[in-house]
Design a protein around this motif. Structure first.
Motif, PDB file in Angstrom:
ATOM      1  N   LEU A  68       9.648   4.218   9.817  1.00  0.00           N
ATOM      2  CA  LEU A  68      10.459   3.575   8.773  1.00  0.00           C
ATOM      3  C   LEU A  68      10.530   2.067   9.003  1.00  0.00           C
ATOM      4  CD1 LEU A  68      13.311   6.165   8.109  1.00  0.00           C
ATOM      5  CD2 LEU A  68      11.128   5.877   6.973  1.00  0.00           C
ATOM      6  N   THR A  73      10.787   4.453   0.036  1.00  0.00           N
ATOM      7  CA  THR A  73      11.213   3.731   1.243  1.00  0.00           C
ATOM      8  C   THR A  73      12.717   3.477   1.206  1.00  0.00           C
ATOM      9  OG1 THR A  73       9.042   2.692   1.373  1.00  0.00           O
ATOM     10  CG2 THR A  73      10.784   1.684   2.670  1.00  0.00           C
ATOM     11  N   LEU A 132      14.461   6.699   2.087  1.00  0.00           N
ATOM     12  CA  LEU A 132      14.338   7.007   3.522  1.00  0.00           C
ATOM     13  C   LEU A 132      15.181   6.073   4.389  1.00  0.00           C
ATOM     14  CD1 LEU A 132      10.467   7.556   3.761  1.00  0.00           C
ATOM     15  CD2 LEU A 132      12.217   9.321   3.954  1.00  0.00           C
ATOM     16  N   THR A 133      15.248   4.792   4.019  1.00  0.00           N
ATOM     17  CA  THR A 133      15.853   3.820   4.940  1.00  0.00           C
ATOM     18  C   THR A 133      17.298   3.469   4.593  1.00  0.00           C
ATOM     19  OG1 THR A 133      14.938   1.933   3.725  1.00  0.00           O
ATOM     20  CG2 THR A 133      13.626   2.809   5.542  1.00  0.00           C
ATOM     21  N   ILE A 175       8.483  12.406  -1.956  1.00  0.00           N
ATOM     22  CA  ILE A 175       9.810  12.088  -1.410  1.00  0.00           C
ATOM     23  C   ILE A 175      10.815  11.883  -2.550  1.00  0.00           C
ATOM     24  CG2 ILE A 175      11.121  10.263  -0.205  1.00  0.00           C
ATOM     25  CD1 ILE A 175       8.426   9.964   1.516  1.00  0.00           C
ATOM     26  N   TYR A 198      21.172   0.762  10.929  1.00  0.00           N
ATOM     27  CA  TYR A 198      20.155   1.798  11.101  1.00  0.00           C
ATOM     28  C   TYR A 198      19.184   1.404  12.213  1.00  0.00           C
ATOM     29  CZ  TYR A 198      21.548   3.393   6.421  1.00  0.00           C
ATOM     30  OH  TYR A 198      22.234   3.849   5.330  1.00  0.00           O
ATOM     31  N   ILE A 224       2.351   4.938   1.276  1.00  0.00           N
ATOM     32  CA  ILE A 224       2.895   5.300   2.587  1.00  0.00           C
ATOM     33  C   ILE A 224       1.784   5.729   3.535  1.00  0.00           C
ATOM     34  CG2 ILE A 224       4.301   7.081   3.732  1.00  0.00           C
ATOM     35  CD1 ILE A 224       6.329   6.712   1.473  1.00  0.00           C
ATOM     36  N   LEU A 225       0.863   6.544   3.072  1.00  0.00           N
ATOM     37  CA  LEU A 225      -0.255   6.955   3.935  1.00  0.00           C
ATOM     38  C   LEU A 225      -1.607   6.527   3.393  1.00  0.00           C
ATOM     39  CD1 LEU A 225       0.630  10.571   5.135  1.00  0.00           C
ATOM     40  CD2 LEU A 225       0.927   8.418   6.344  1.00  0.00           C
ATOM     41  N   VAL A 279      13.337  -3.380  -0.495  1.00  0.00           N
ATOM     42  CA  VAL A 279      14.398  -2.378  -0.316  1.00  0.00           C
ATOM     43  C   VAL A 279      15.697  -3.016   0.167  1.00  0.00           C
ATOM     44  CG1 VAL A 279      12.943  -0.343  -0.050  1.00  0.00           C
ATOM     45  CG2 VAL A 279      13.488  -1.709   1.965  1.00  0.00           C
ATOM     46  N   ALA A 320      12.767  14.358   8.984  1.00  0.00           N
ATOM     47  CA  ALA A 320      11.410  13.828   8.901  1.00  0.00           C
ATOM     48  C   ALA A 320      11.139  13.283   7.512  1.00  0.00           C
ATOM     49  CB  ALA A 320      10.403  14.917   9.252  1.00  0.00           C
ATOM     50  N   ILE A 321      10.050  12.542   7.394  1.00  0.00           N
ATOM     51  CA  ILE A 321       9.706  11.915   6.122  1.00  0.00           C
ATOM     52  C   ILE A 321       9.388  12.969   5.062  1.00  0.00           C
ATOM     53  CG2 ILE A 321       7.887  10.510   5.032  1.00  0.00           C
ATOM     54  CD1 ILE A 321       8.053   8.662   7.439  1.00  0.00           C
ATOM     55  N   HIS A 337       3.790  12.950   9.325  1.00  0.00           N
ATOM     56  CA  HIS A 337       3.553  11.795   8.445  1.00  0.00           C
ATOM     57  C   HIS A 337       4.005  10.510   9.121  1.00  0.00           C
ATOM     58  CE1 HIS A 337       3.534  15.305   5.810  1.00  0.00           C
ATOM     59  NE2 HIS A 337       2.661  14.627   5.092  1.00  0.00           N
ATOM     60  N   TRP A 360      15.959   1.547  12.376  1.00  0.00           N
ATOM     61  CA  TRP A 360      14.765   0.775  11.998  1.00  0.00           C
ATOM     62  C   TRP A 360      15.076  -0.707  11.798  1.00  0.00           C
ATOM     63  CZ3 TRP A 360      16.154   5.509  10.164  1.00  0.00           C
ATOM     64  CH2 TRP A 360      17.000   5.534   9.036  1.00  0.00           C
ATOM     65  N   ASP A 361      16.271  -1.012  11.292  1.00  0.00           N
ATOM     66  CA  ASP A 361      16.631  -2.423  11.115  1.00  0.00           C
ATOM     67  C   ASP A 361      16.909  -3.077  12.468  1.00  0.00           C
ATOM     68  OD1 ASP A 361      16.379  -2.315   8.334  1.00  0.00           O
ATOM     69  OD2 ASP A 361      18.429  -1.625   8.067  1.00  0.00           O
ATOM     70  N   LYS A 379       0.846  -1.202   0.000  1.00  0.00           N
ATOM     71  CA  LYS A 379       0.000   0.000   0.000  1.00  0.00           C
ATOM     72  C   LYS A 379       0.872   1.239   0.000  1.00  0.00           C
ATOM     73  CE  LYS A 379      -1.652   1.397   4.190  1.00  0.00           C
ATOM     74  NZ  LYS A 379      -0.666   2.409   4.581  1.00  0.00           N
ATOM     75  N   CYS A 424      13.063  -8.344   1.776  1.00  0.00           N
ATOM     76  CA  CYS A 424      12.056  -7.386   1.327  1.00  0.00           C
ATOM     77  C   CYS A 424      12.681  -6.532   0.217  1.00  0.00           C
ATOM     78  CB  CYS A 424      11.523  -6.548   2.488  1.00  0.00           C
ATOM     79  SG  CYS A 424      12.674  -5.353   3.160  1.00  0.00           S
ATOM     80  N   LEU A 446       7.334   0.922   7.509  1.00  0.00           N
ATOM     81  CA  LEU A 446       7.327   0.936   6.039  1.00  0.00           C
ATOM     82  C   LEU A 446       8.072  -0.262   5.480  1.00  0.00           C
ATOM     83  CD1 LEU A 446       7.858   4.644   4.905  1.00  0.00           C
ATOM     84  CD2 LEU A 446       5.752   3.319   4.990  1.00  0.00           C
ATOM     85  N   LYS A 447       9.200  -0.620   6.108  1.00  0.00           N
ATOM     86  CA  LYS A 447       9.967  -1.764   5.612  1.00  0.00           C
ATOM     87  C   LYS A 447       9.305  -3.086   5.987  1.00  0.00           C
ATOM     88  CE  LYS A 447      14.380  -2.375   5.348  1.00  0.00           C
ATOM     89  NZ  LYS A 447      15.830  -2.430   5.671  1.00  0.00           N
ATOM     90  N   HIS A 448       8.779  -3.146   7.193  1.00  0.00           N
ATOM     91  CA  HIS A 448       8.248  -4.418   7.702  1.00  0.00           C
ATOM     92  C   HIS A 448       6.903  -4.173   8.390  1.00  0.00           C
ATOM     93  CE1 HIS A 448      12.136  -6.242   6.910  1.00  0.00           C
ATOM     94  NE2 HIS A 448      12.705  -5.235   7.538  1.00  0.00           N
ATOM     95  N   GLU A 467       2.635  10.738  -1.320  1.00  0.00           N
ATOM     96  CA  GLU A 467       3.751  11.032  -0.402  1.00  0.00           C
ATOM     97  C   GLU A 467       5.048  10.436  -0.937  1.00  0.00           C
ATOM     98  OE1 GLU A 467       0.702  10.383   0.763  1.00  0.00           O
ATOM     99  OE2 GLU A 467       0.319  12.212   1.912  1.00  0.00           O
ATOM    100  N   LYS A 482       1.445   9.626  11.677  1.00  0.00           N
ATOM    101  CA  LYS A 482       0.239   9.037  11.066  1.00  0.00           C
ATOM    102  C   LYS A 482       0.476   7.569  10.697  1.00  0.00           C
ATOM    103  CE  LYS A 482      -3.211  10.024   7.463  1.00  0.00           C
ATOM    104  NZ  LYS A 482      -4.415  10.116   8.290  1.00  0.00           N
ATOM    105  N   ILE A 483       1.639   7.286  10.142  1.00  0.00           N
ATOM    106  CA  ILE A 483       1.978   5.895   9.808  1.00  0.00           C
ATOM    107  C   ILE A 483       1.928   5.039  11.075  1.00  0.00           C
ATOM    108  CG2 ILE A 483       3.894   4.381   9.115  1.00  0.00           C
ATOM    109  CD1 ILE A 483       4.743   6.724   7.194  1.00  0.00           C
TER     110      ILE A 483
END
Lengths: 317, 324
Positions: free
Chosen positions: B134, A139, A142-143, A183, B105, A71-72, A112, B72-73, B174, B107-108, A69, A110, B137-139, A179, B177-178
């Protein structure tokens, strides 16, 4: 000359399949891998479709599934018939079941993470060709902030300077994840947008579609038949002579930049909720005084683009 | 038999109240702190991460410190040096020469620990929620693998950056919200709740007294002095200054207390929506008091028992007595 290393991000998808056709015929590209994302169909479906198309065309690379899906955005319910059935309910013109189940499995990583592994291990900077909502690419940006300078450029299908196809001024890949589009487009990575302004100039008419079947073995036959429904839709809804091969354009540009005319503009993605959310707002008159941050394909050479497909399919004769 | 310690990751942007929060989470003795994952926020990431590294050593935590997001995102909002000092930790001398970050990182790291601890991991997130978002988003499946996520952020009423927006959420709406919509077992400890859980003049004296002879004495005294001096310099009336001196707010520490013992708060399950779009209201946590908009997505802290909080804080400070 060294081959150009490429990562593809797709939501296969009929025109994604056509982009893969161009890629399969190009000897100057080294494909590192493919990530899939929701969009034309669910991420599960686009992943299987991608594996099937790769095996059909003899493309042997790792494929990883990514975002289901935006991001938001709310998850799209793909279990129900889609409001506008463009790619068929299976994402492959309703004849995906005529292709054998793929032998290859999806990567355990995954999207990314696989992308990061391949890009980190590649000695040269990698070009990303993205023909889907930009969720996976955003993603990644960002990551993996330490790997963004390993990206040569991002060539993406999406957006429109003027117009749209899911809303009056919103194109589907942007609208499915505004979004993510924001980005990617606001990142420092060089990028070229192949939006509706250029892609809509290049429908493949039925005669050309049938030529794929006549000259392209079982790959040509499959693509011709799979595109029938899609082609009719463009004829009925848009009054065009046939199938618009949106996703082929960034790949065609990578192979032969002369296929499009490029201009450069300040572009920002509208994120306010409303009729224009996801619009790639382009300052064509340079009124804002902002820096140009995006190259944009403003027109395309239809004859050249179609010929590239007809030539590519011949290797499967 | 000693009770098994609860595995915890602290995601933070130290920050004075982050330092107080971490002090409590370590001092309470309940947690096996696996990692500290600094994020941009009160000050820039290079400062918050240096501060996290320093506090990890200072408090004797011995956790991994894994850097997170430096921005930020989507949005780029100003930081809060005015409240935390240029370095983020008042005037404290932060020495990090012999200390090192762990690879990778944030998030990992969070994802790996969520898998490793099979549903037992708890997270206290007291900065902007970028790192957690994040990880989602990845997982996306991480939400079901984390036992509990307690955040300091948002507000049910007034804000501290805009009329209605609280700093942590406003820094990255954002991401918030996620995280709010991802499906975590989420507890929100908001600004208004934290502001009501203040230290008065007597509590502040007790804190400095409790810190005497502990390894955290210099930190406590430095924060105490810095905050009083800052108030002296604020462009506000003497009345207001007197009020602020007798109402020390330590938001992230209140979230720590709720993390340690949820029973300290009155919790109410609510659906809370983060606004990412409003010209005036971006970053507001809009509470659906009447259930118009769907099922609750979090446990909302309505109030915290102030007296219990103060005692808990004093106890946590005393646990740093040298030689104990």
């Amino acid at each position: 000359m060294a081959k150009t290393p490429v990562w593809m991000d797709v939501d296969t998808g009929l025109d994604d399949a056509m982009a893969l056709l161009l890629l399969s015929a190009c000897e100057d590209i080294e494909l590192l891998g493919i990530s899939t994302v929701f969009g034309n169909q669910s991420v599960e479906r686009t992943a299987v479709n991608t594996l099937k198309i790769c095996e059909l065309m003899g493309i042997d690379v790792s494929v990883a599934a990514g975002a289901s899906k935006g991001i938001l955005e709310e998850q799209i319910d793909y279990s129900k018939p889609l409001a506008l059935d463009v790619h068929g309910q299976d994402g492959l013109g309703n004849i995906g079941n005529t292709l054998p189940e793929p032998n290859k499995k999806l990567s355990d990583l995954c999207a990314v993470d696989l992308m990061a592994e391949k890009i980190r291990n590649c000695p040269d900077k990698v070009t990303i060709v993205a023909t889907a909502p930009l969720t996976n690419i955003a993603t990644f940006i960002l990551t993996y902030p330490d790997l963004t300078d390993r990206i040569e450029k991002i060539l993406f299908m999406g957006g429109a300077v003027f117009g749209g196809n899911i809303k009056p001024s919103v194109e589907a890949n942007m609208g499915h994840d505004p979004e993510a589009a924001y980005i990617v487009i606001s990142s420092d990575i060089p990028k070229v947008m192949f939006g509706l302004d250029a892609t809509m100039m290049c429908p493949m008419n039925d005669q050309e579609r049938f030529a794929m079947r006549d000259n392209g073995g079982k790959v040509g036959a499959f693509l011709c038949d799979a595109l029938q429904h899609y082609s009719k839709l463009y004829q009925d809804l848009a009054g065009l002579p046939g199938a618009v091969l949106h996703d082929s354009l960034p790949m065609a540009y990578l192979i032969d930049p002369s296929v499009v005319e490029i201009k450069e503009f300040p572009v920002e993605v509208e994120l306010s909720n409303g009729i224009t959310k996801g619009c790639t707002v382009t300052d064509t008159w340079y009124r804002s005084g902002k820096e140009n941050n995006l190259k944009v394909a403003m027109s395309a050479d239809r004859e050249k683009l179609i010929k590239m497909h007809l030539d590519a399919v011949k290797r499967y004769a | 038999m000693a009770e098994k310690k609860r595995p915890l990751i602290i995601d933070c942007d130290p920050g004075i109240d982050d330092a107080e929060c971490i002090l409590m989470l370590q001092g309470c003795g309940q947690f096996d702190i696996l990692g500290i994952t600094p994020v941009h926020g009160n000050v820039s990431l290079d400062k918050t991460s240096a501060n996290a590294l320093y506090l990890n050593e200072k408090y004797g935590i011995n956790a991994k410190v894994v850097k997170g997001a430096d921005k930020a995102i989507i949005v780029r909002h100003p930081r809060a040096e005015y409240a935390h000092g240029d370095t983020g930790l008042a005037g404290l001398k932060v020495k990090t020469e012999d200390l090192t970050f762990s690879e990778g990182y944030a998030w990992d790291f969070i994802w790996e620990k969520a898998k490793e601890y099979e549903g037992e991991l708890e997270i206290a997130a007291v900065g902007p929620l970028t790192n957690i978002a994040l990880a989602v988003l990845k997982h996306p499946e991480i939400t079901k693998m984390v036992k509990r996520l307690v955040i300091m952020g948002g507000s049910t009423t007034f804000g501290n950056v805009t009329e209605y927006a609280e700093f942590n959420i406003h820094q990255d709406p954002h991401a918030a919200k996620i995280v709010f919509e991802a499906g975590f077992d989420l507890t929100m400890v908001g600004l208004d709740c934290c502001v009501n859980t203040y230290l008065d003049e007597k509590d502040k004296k007790d804190v400095v007294e409790a810190a005497q002879g502990t390894s955290v004495c210099d930190v406590i005294e430095d924060f105490d002095r810095f905050e009083d001096e800052s108030i002296d310099n604020w462009p506000i009336t003497e009345d207001k200054k007197a009020y602020y001196r007798s109402h020390k707010v330590m938001c992230d520490a209140v979230a720590a207390a709720v993390c340690i013992d949820p029973g300290i708060a009155v919790l109410s399950d609510k659906h809370v929506i983060v606004d990412v779009d409003g010209k005036m209201t971006i970053g507001q946590t809009v509470v659906d008091w009447f259930g118009f908009s769907g099922a609750p997505n979090l446990h909302l802290a309505m109030s915290v028992d102030r007296e219990r909080f103060v005692n808990m804080y004093l106890e946590c400070i005393r646990s740093y007595k040298e030689g104990e």
